[in-house]
Motif scaffolding. Structure first.
Motif, PDB file in Angstrom:
ATOM      1  N   ARG A  82     -13.449   4.750  -7.974  1.00  0.00           N
ATOM      2  CA  ARG A  82     -12.707   5.975  -8.264  1.00  0.00           C
ATOM      3  C   ARG A  82     -13.558   7.193  -7.951  1.00  0.00           C
ATOM      4  NH1 ARG A  82      -9.523   7.723 -13.881  1.00  0.00           N
ATOM      5  NH2 ARG A  82      -8.744   9.723 -13.074  1.00  0.00           N
ATOM      6  N   ALA A  83     -12.953   8.116  -7.228  1.00  0.00           N
ATOM      7  CA  ALA A  83     -13.627   9.364  -6.885  1.00  0.00           C
ATOM      8  C   ALA A  83     -12.557  10.383  -6.526  1.00  0.00           C
ATOM      9  CB  ALA A  83     -14.597   9.155  -5.720  1.00  0.00           C
ATOM     10  N   ARG A  84     -13.000  11.621  -6.285  1.00  0.00           N
ATOM     11  CA  ARG A  84     -12.088  12.684  -5.870  1.00  0.00           C
ATOM     12  C   ARG A  84     -12.463  13.075  -4.444  1.00  0.00           C
ATOM     13  NH1 ARG A  84      -9.298  14.638 -10.445  1.00  0.00           N
ATOM     14  NH2 ARG A  84      -8.730  16.585  -9.424  1.00  0.00           N
ATOM     15  N   TYR A  85     -11.456  13.136  -3.598  1.00  0.00           N
ATOM     16  CA  TYR A  85     -11.675  13.295  -2.163  1.00  0.00           C
ATOM     17  C   TYR A  85     -10.894  14.499  -1.639  1.00  0.00           C
ATOM     18  CZ  TYR A  85     -12.920   8.306  -2.548  1.00  0.00           C
ATOM     19  OH  TYR A  85     -13.473   7.097  -2.914  1.00  0.00           O
ATOM     20  N   ASP A  86     -11.584  15.409  -0.936  1.00  0.00           N
ATOM     21  CA  ASP A  86     -10.867  16.426  -0.168  1.00  0.00           C
ATOM     22  C   ASP A  86     -10.218  15.792   1.056  1.00  0.00           C
ATOM     23  OD1 ASP A  86     -11.372  18.684  -1.798  1.00  0.00           O
ATOM     24  OD2 ASP A  86     -13.396  18.824  -0.967  1.00  0.00           O
ATOM     25  N   THR A  87     -10.916  14.847   1.660  1.00  0.00           N
ATOM     26  CA  THR A  87     -10.333  14.015   2.712  1.00  0.00           C
ATOM     27  C   THR A  87     -10.737  12.576   2.430  1.00  0.00           C
ATOM     28  OG1 THR A  87     -12.236  14.282   4.204  1.00  0.00           O
ATOM     29  CG2 THR A  87     -10.424  15.840   4.452  1.00  0.00           C
ATOM     30  N   LEU A  88      -9.822  11.661   2.694  1.00  0.00           N
ATOM     31  CA  LEU A  88     -10.033  10.252   2.379  1.00  0.00           C
ATOM     32  C   LEU A  88      -9.729   9.408   3.602  1.00  0.00           C
ATOM     33  CD1 LEU A  88     -10.326   7.814   0.354  1.00  0.00           C
ATOM     34  CD2 LEU A  88      -7.859   8.035  -0.013  1.00  0.00           C
ATOM     35  N   LEU A  89     -10.587   8.440   3.869  1.00  0.00           N
ATOM     36  CA  LEU A  89     -10.321   7.428   4.884  1.00  0.00           C
ATOM     37  C   LEU A  89     -10.303   6.080   4.181  1.00  0.00           C
ATOM     38  CD1 LEU A  89     -11.943   7.158   8.408  1.00  0.00           C
ATOM     39  CD2 LEU A  89     -11.446   5.141   7.051  1.00  0.00           C
ATOM     40  N   ALA A  90      -9.188   5.355   4.296  1.00  0.00           N
ATOM     41  CA  ALA A  90      -9.053   4.028   3.701  1.00  0.00           C
ATOM     42  C   ALA A  90      -8.832   3.031   4.829  1.00  0.00           C
ATOM     43  CB  ALA A  90      -7.886   3.987   2.715  1.00  0.00           C
ATOM     44  N   GLY A  91      -9.787   2.119   5.007  1.00  0.00           N
ATOM     45  CA  GLY A  91      -9.666   1.110   6.051  1.00  0.00           C
ATOM     46  C   GLY A  91      -8.613   0.074   5.708  1.00  0.00           C
ATOM     47  N   LEU A  92      -8.436  -0.892   6.603  1.00  0.00           N
ATOM     48  CA  LEU A  92      -7.490  -1.965   6.332  1.00  0.00           C
ATOM     49  C   LEU A  92      -7.878  -2.668   5.046  1.00  0.00           C
ATOM     50  CD1 LEU A  92      -7.121  -3.507   9.906  1.00  0.00           C
ATOM     51  CD2 LEU A  92      -5.608  -1.868   8.765  1.00  0.00           C
ATOM     52  N   HIS A  93      -6.888  -2.947   4.196  1.00  0.00           N
ATOM     53  CA  HIS A  93      -7.178  -3.556   2.903  1.00  0.00           C
ATOM     54  C   HIS A  93      -6.003  -4.418   2.472  1.00  0.00           C
ATOM     55  CE1 HIS A  93      -4.673  -0.389   0.883  1.00  0.00           C
ATOM     56  NE2 HIS A  93      -5.124   0.352   1.874  1.00  0.00           N
ATOM     57  N   THR A  94      -6.264  -5.323   1.556  1.00  0.00           N
ATOM     58  CA  THR A  94      -5.246  -6.272   1.096  1.00  0.00           C
ATOM     59  C   THR A  94      -5.000  -6.142  -0.403  1.00  0.00           C
ATOM     60  OG1 THR A  94      -6.993  -7.950   0.928  1.00  0.00           O
ATOM     61  CG2 THR A  94      -5.675  -7.937   2.949  1.00  0.00           C
ATOM     62  N   TRP A 137       4.631  -9.130  -2.761  1.00  0.00           N
ATOM     63  CA  TRP A 137       4.700  -7.702  -3.077  1.00  0.00           C
ATOM     64  C   TRP A 137       3.809  -7.366  -4.264  1.00  0.00           C
ATOM     65  CZ3 TRP A 137       7.785  -6.262   0.845  1.00  0.00           C
ATOM     66  CH2 TRP A 137       7.926  -4.893   1.043  1.00  0.00           C
ATOM     67  N   ARG A 138       3.853  -8.205  -5.279  1.00  0.00           N
ATOM     68  CA  ARG A 138       3.008  -7.937  -6.453  1.00  0.00           C
ATOM     69  C   ARG A 138       1.524  -8.065  -6.086  1.00  0.00           C
ATOM     70  NH1 ARG A 138       5.081  -6.904 -11.132  1.00  0.00           N
ATOM     71  NH2 ARG A 138       7.248  -7.402 -11.646  1.00  0.00           N
ATOM     72  N   ALA A 139       1.192  -9.014  -5.222  1.00  0.00           N
ATOM     73  CA  ALA A 139      -0.212  -9.203  -4.838  1.00  0.00           C
ATOM     74  C   ALA A 139      -0.718  -8.045  -3.991  1.00  0.00           C
ATOM     75  CB  ALA A 139      -0.364 -10.521  -4.081  1.00  0.00           C
ATOM     76  N   PRO A 147       9.372  -4.863  -5.078  1.00  0.00           N
ATOM     77  CA  PRO A 147      10.005  -4.088  -3.999  1.00  0.00           C
ATOM     78  C   PRO A 147      10.852  -2.930  -4.508  1.00  0.00           C
ATOM     79  CG  PRO A 147      10.139  -6.430  -3.508  1.00  0.00           C
ATOM     80  CD  PRO A 147       9.579  -6.310  -4.902  1.00  0.00           C
ATOM     81  N   SER A 148      11.620  -3.144  -5.583  1.00  0.00           N
ATOM     82  CA  SER A 148      12.459  -2.056  -6.085  1.00  0.00           C
ATOM     83  C   SER A 148      11.622  -0.912  -6.634  1.00  0.00           C
ATOM     84  CB  SER A 148      13.416  -2.577  -7.159  1.00  0.00           C
ATOM     85  OG  SER A 148      12.697  -3.115  -8.254  1.00  0.00           O
ATOM     86  N   GLN A 149      10.490  -1.224  -7.283  1.00  0.00           N
ATOM     87  CA  GLN A 149       9.608  -0.167  -7.775  1.00  0.00           C
ATOM     88  C   GLN A 149       8.992   0.607  -6.614  1.00  0.00           C
ATOM     89  OE1 GLN A 149       7.163  -2.776 -10.162  1.00  0.00           O
ATOM     90  NE2 GLN A 149       7.960  -1.926 -12.078  1.00  0.00           N
ATOM     91  N   MET A 150       8.660  -0.098  -5.540  1.00  0.00           N
ATOM     92  CA  MET A 150       8.094   0.567  -4.375  1.00  0.00           C
ATOM     93  C   MET A 150       9.073   1.586  -3.798  1.00  0.00           C
ATOM     94  SD  MET A 150       8.202   0.748  -0.797  1.00  0.00           S
ATOM     95  CE  MET A 150       9.055  -0.743  -0.304  1.00  0.00           C
ATOM     96  N   LEU A 151      10.356   1.242  -3.759  1.00  0.00           N
ATOM     97  CA  LEU A 151      11.342   2.142  -3.175  1.00  0.00           C
ATOM     98  C   LEU A 151      11.509   3.420  -3.991  1.00  0.00           C
ATOM     99  CD1 LEU A 151      14.053  -0.433  -2.091  1.00  0.00           C
ATOM    100  CD2 LEU A 151      12.504   0.841  -0.611  1.00  0.00           C
ATOM    101  N   ASP A 152      11.145   3.366  -5.272  1.00  0.00           N
ATOM    102  CA  ASP A 152      11.230   4.550  -6.125  1.00  0.00           C
ATOM    103  C   ASP A 152       9.957   5.395  -6.081  1.00  0.00           C
ATOM    104  OD1 ASP A 152      13.761   3.894  -6.995  1.00  0.00           O
ATOM    105  OD2 ASP A 152      13.023   2.721  -8.695  1.00  0.00           O
ATOM    106  N   ASP A 153       8.938   4.926  -5.364  1.00  0.00           N
ATOM    107  CA  ASP A 153       7.615   5.546  -5.407  1.00  0.00           C
ATOM    108  C   ASP A 153       7.413   6.449  -4.207  1.00  0.00           C
ATOM    109  OD1 ASP A 153       5.012   6.103  -6.170  1.00  0.00           O
ATOM    110  OD2 ASP A 153       4.187   4.271  -5.315  1.00  0.00           O
ATOM    111  N   PHE A 154       7.464   7.770  -4.408  1.00  0.00           N
ATOM    112  CA  PHE A 154       7.220   8.753  -3.354  1.00  0.00           C
ATOM    113  C   PHE A 154       8.098   8.533  -2.123  1.00  0.00           C
ATOM    114  CE2 PHE A 154       2.840  10.792  -4.095  1.00  0.00           C
ATOM    115  CZ  PHE A 154       3.117  10.898  -5.435  1.00  0.00           C
TER     116      PHE A 154
END
Length: 264
Positions: free
Chosen positions: A60-72, A241-243, A249-256
């Motif tokens: 956890r950190a605070r980022y003015d700019t963030l790069l997130a590589g491929l992740h699972t 989806w949970r992993a 999936p339904s929660q994802m559709l409500d998220d942003f």
């Protein structure tokens, strides 16, 4: 809650697959799950730094700019009631061309996007209080200047393997991919993981997840999506989806939700 989908110039198209500006006003306690993807995520935050970690709280950190590589695994963005910025999805080829390293160099980590002047702090500051059209223009200009033609290449057999796993994610075995690109399965695993930071099996999993998201967002039912993209059944889709997302999936559709407005 406006968002603005920007079409990048043709010269950037092989390197940046999407560019979205957003300005969301939310409940102070709202949190957003950053989902795994076949794209490398770059976020330029406006107003306040991005408060981000993995879902379990790590890094956890605070980022003015963030790069997130491929992740699972999902990340967690604590919104504090307001999210304002630009999010880019960069292709593995784009990571080489724009940032001078293979995607594997950033896999499974969250890093400061200003490191090595990838997205310099002065650009982030200049983007704060100007119209959206000017923001997108400045980002395009910066990325176009960064393109390194000498670095913009991936071994042909690995590029082909990435393409096969992305376009036939539900219907092709890793062993068959290795055969098609002329590598042993062990050679494919070693070289693929070095280039992309994930294994071929994980890349196929991410591609299937991407495809499922797109169909769900256009109104397909979960059972239809599961059959279309290669999940065994709807419960299999829900488990994945949970992993990968930490939500259903339904929660994802409500998220942003991304709703494109005219760029002002």
């Amino acid at each position: 809650m406006p968002s603005y989908v920007h079409r990048v110039p043709g010269a950037l198209a092989p390197y940046v697959r999407s560019c979205v500006g957003y300005d969301y006003r939310l409940a102070p306690e709202a949190a957003h799950h950053g989902l795994p993807s076949t794209g490398i995520t770059v976020i330029i935050a406006f107003d306040e730094p991005l408060d981000c970690s993995w879902l379990d709280g790590a890094q956890r950190a605070r980022y003015d700019t963030l790069l997130a590589g491929l992740h699972t695994r999902p990340s967690l963005i604590r919104t504090h009631g307001h999210q304002h910025g630009i999010q880019l999805s960069v292709t593995p080829l784009g990571v080489r061309a724009l940032f001078g390293a293979p995607a594997g160099a950033f896999a499974q980590v969250l890093v400061d996007g200003d490191d090595d002047s990838r997205i310099p702090a002065d650009l982030q500051r200049r983007l704060q209080d100007i119209p959206w059209r000017d923001r997108f223009r400045l980002v395009d200009e910066h990325l176009l200047r960064r393109i390194d033609p000498a670095g913009a290449s991936i071994r042909p057999e690995l590029a082909r393997a990435w393409h096969l796993l992305g376009t036939r994610a539900g219907a092709i075995r890793v062993k068959d991919v290795a055969g098609e690109v002329g590598l042993s399965r062990r050679q494919l695993l070693t070289t693929f993981r070095h280039e992309f930071g994930v294994t071929p099996t994980q890349a196929r999993r991410l591609a299937r997840f991407d495809a499922a998201q797109q169909l769900l967002k256009t109104g397909w039912q979960a059972a239809e999506v599961a059959a279309r993209v290669g999940y065994a059944d709807q419960p299999h889709l829900n488990r994945e989806w949970r992993a990968l997302a930490g939500v259903t999936p339904s929660q994802m559709l409500d998220d942003f939700p991304v709703v494109q407005d005219e760029v002002p």
